[in-house]
Structure formats: structure tokens, C-alpha cells
Scaffold this motif. Structure first.
Motif, short mmCIF file in Angstrom:
data_model
loop_
_atom_site.label_atom_id
_atom_site.label_comp_id
_atom_site.label_asym_id
_atom_site.label_seq_id
_atom_site.Cartn_x
_atom_site.Cartn_y
_atom_site.Cartn_z
N PHE A 130 0.83 -1.21 0.00
CA PHE A 130 0.00 0.00 0.00
C PHE A 130 0.86 1.26 0.00
O PHE A 130 0.58 2.22 -0.72
N MET A 131 1.91 1.26 0.81
CA MET A 131 2.77 2.44 0.87
C MET A 131 3.49 2.67 -0.45
O MET A 131 3.64 3.81 -0.90
N ALA A 132 3.93 1.59 -1.08
CA ALA A 132 4.60 1.71 -2.37
C ALA A 132 3.67 2.32 -3.42
O ALA A 132 4.09 3.16 -4.23
N GLU A 133 2.40 1.92 -3.40
CA GLU A 133 1.44 2.47 -4.35
C GLU A 133 1.16 3.95 -4.06
O GLU A 133 1.06 4.76 -4.99
N MET A 134 1.04 4.31 -2.81
CA MET A 134 0.81 5.71 -2.46
C MET A 134 1.99 6.57 -2.92
O MET A 134 1.80 7.66 -3.47
N ALA A 135 3.20 6.08 -2.70
CA ALA A 135 4.39 6.82 -3.12
C ALA A 135 4.47 6.92 -4.64
O ALA A 135 4.88 7.94 -5.20
N ARG A 136 4.06 5.86 -5.32
CA ARG A 136 4.13 5.85 -6.78
C ARG A 136 3.27 6.93 -7.42
O ARG A 136 3.71 7.59 -8.38
N VAL A 137 2.06 7.13 -6.91
CA VAL A 137 1.15 8.07 -7.57
C VAL A 137 1.29 9.50 -7.03
O VAL A 137 0.61 10.40 -7.50
N SER A 138 2.18 9.71 -6.06
CA SER A 138 2.35 11.04 -5.49
C SER A 138 3.58 11.73 -6.07
O SER A 138 4.66 11.13 -6.17
N LYS A 139 3.42 13.00 -6.42
CA LYS A 139 4.56 13.80 -6.89
C LYS A 139 5.38 14.37 -5.74
O LYS A 139 6.57 14.60 -5.87
N GLU A 140 4.71 14.63 -4.59
CA GLU A 140 5.37 15.39 -3.54
C GLU A 140 5.24 14.78 -2.14
O GLU A 140 6.24 14.68 -1.43
N GLN A 141 4.04 14.41 -1.74
CA GLN A 141 3.78 14.20 -0.32
C GLN A 141 2.87 13.01 -0.07
O GLN A 141 1.93 12.76 -0.82
N VAL A 142 3.18 12.29 1.01
CA VAL A 142 2.32 11.22 1.51
C VAL A 142 2.10 11.46 3.01
O VAL A 142 3.07 11.61 3.76
#
Length: 235
Positions: A130-142
């Protein structure tokens, strides 16, 4: 009823906010929303994805402040509550609610400025994915929260309908590293667990909250806090 079946039931969605954010739970709602706003800053014209948006508490709040936001959740019943909330607030043009799997996000790389996940990682069966996917689609911030293992939450954690994974801080840092994220800031709060506040009147909750923050402000109190908010940046 346990797990995903419990979460996706119509009656659970209809009663979700009333059970968790009435009485002393209003204090929790205010504090969580402030934590999100403090971390993200001005959201006007920013593209935001909220993972596990539930009934749209944060989704609608950010839309009201001008964010272009997508709320994603596995439960169609929860999404229906969010759509109704957005319509009532008059922000339909700023928000889209969609059903989807957070482990396989239907968006290209670097699609959003910010990705938010509140009340999610304690339920995540595969947090690295889940964290990898969130980081993948984010340009800046999670931005996300966790419930902590060395805290008062352990007293009732096993009794919750969906169970709950409690995190140590080293585990969170490892999770961030695995996704190529760098921790920018973190807040730790609520020595008294959420479940306690929900059981008492709102006026009384304010009195206990003053005691809570006094204890939490000490070096020992911070280690006992049951909730952490993590603000990470894409490397």
C-alpha cells in the motif's frame, strides 16, 4: 461480523460517523482534521488522493478548501455517504468518489500532489504494498496515521470488529524507506485512547483532553501516545 464484510455493510456506513464522532468523538474529529490541514498546508488547487476515504470526512473538508480531490474506498456504502456529504456541502465539482483497491491504484505515476490515508494502515494486510502504491502516484507528499504498539490502545485493540495492527516507530521508518519516502515531520498525540473519548460527553472530553496534552507533552508521555501522524516526502 468481522473484517471487510463488517466494514462494507450498509448499516455500518450509515452509523459510522454518529458512533465515532458524536459526544467526545467530536474532539477526535476536530483534532484529526487539524492534523491533516497542518501537514498539507493550503490545499486550494492542489490535486489530492485520499485512500480509504470512508464517509468522506477529510475528502469533503479538503474539497471545501479548494482541493481537487479523489476519495477512494473499498466500500460502496461508505462512498454513498461521502457523495451525499459532498452534495450537501456543495462541492460536487471538486471531488470524485470511486471504488477501488489501494494495493492497485488506477492512476499513473506522479499523478497527485498529495496522497492522504487516515484510519487505514492499522487495517492494511500488506502495508509495504500500500505504501509503495501511495508513493508511486504522489509527486510530492504522503501523509498517513498509525496506532502505536507502546500505548493504551493495546488494552482494547483485540476487541475491535476489524482488528488492528499497532506500529512501532522503527517499523514506520522501515515502511517509509521501503517506498522511497523521506520523513519530513511527525506528531504523536492522545495518551488516552480514542475509545475513551467516545464514551464521554463532549464537554467532559475537553477537561480530559487538557490532562491528556499535559501528559503527552512530557518526554515519557510522547512515548505513550496512541496515535502518530506521519508527513513524508517523495525522494
Amino acid at each position: 461480523m468481522k473484517g471487510k464484510e463488517w466494514y462494507q455493510a450498509d448499516d455500518v456506513a450509515e452509523e459510522y460517523d454518529a458512533k465515532r464522532f458524536s459526544r467526545g468523538g467530536r474532539l477526535i474529529d476536530r483534532r484529526e482534521k487539524q492534523a491533516v490541514l497542518d501537514a498539507i498546508g493550503p490545499v486550494e488547487d492542489r490535486s489530492v488522493l485520499e485512500i480509504a476515504c470512508g464517509t468522506g470526512r477529510f475528502t469533503v473538508m479538503m474539497a471545501e478548501r479548494g482541493a481537487d480531490i479523489v476519495g477512494l474506498d473499498i466500500s460502496e456504502a461508505m462512498l454513498a455517504q461521502g457523495r451525499a456529504k459532498a452534495h450537501k456541502a456543495g462541492v460536487d465539482d471538486h471531488v470524485e468518489f470511486m471504488r477501488g483497491d489501494a494495493a492497485r491504484l488506477p492512476f499513473p505515476d506522479d499523478h497527485f500532489d498529495t496522497v492522504v490515508a487516515m484510519r487505514f494502515f492499522h487495517l492494511a494486510p500488506t502495508p509495504r504494498k500500500f505504501m509503495a502504491e501511495m508513493a508511486r502516484v504522489s509527486k510530492e507528499q504522503v501523509f498517513f496515521d498509525t496506532f502505536n504498539d507502546f500505548s493504551t490502545r493495546v488494552l482494547y485493540n483485540r476487541l475491535l470488529p476489524m482488528g488492528s495492527h499497532l506500529y512501532g516507530r522503527d517499523e514506520v521508518h522501515d515502511l517509509l524507506d521501503s517506498a522511497g519516502l523521506e520523513l519530513a515531520d511527525a506528531e504523536h498525540d492522545f495518551v488516552l485512547p480514542y475509545g475513551f473519548y467516545r464514551k464521554i460527553p463532549d464537554a467532559m472530553a475537553g477537561q480530559f483532553r487538557r490532562l491528556d496534552t499535559a501528559i503527552g507533552g512530557s518526554s515519557l508521555g510522547e512515548k505513550l501516545c496512541s496515535v502518530s501522524w506521519w508527513n513524508a516526502r517523495v525522494e
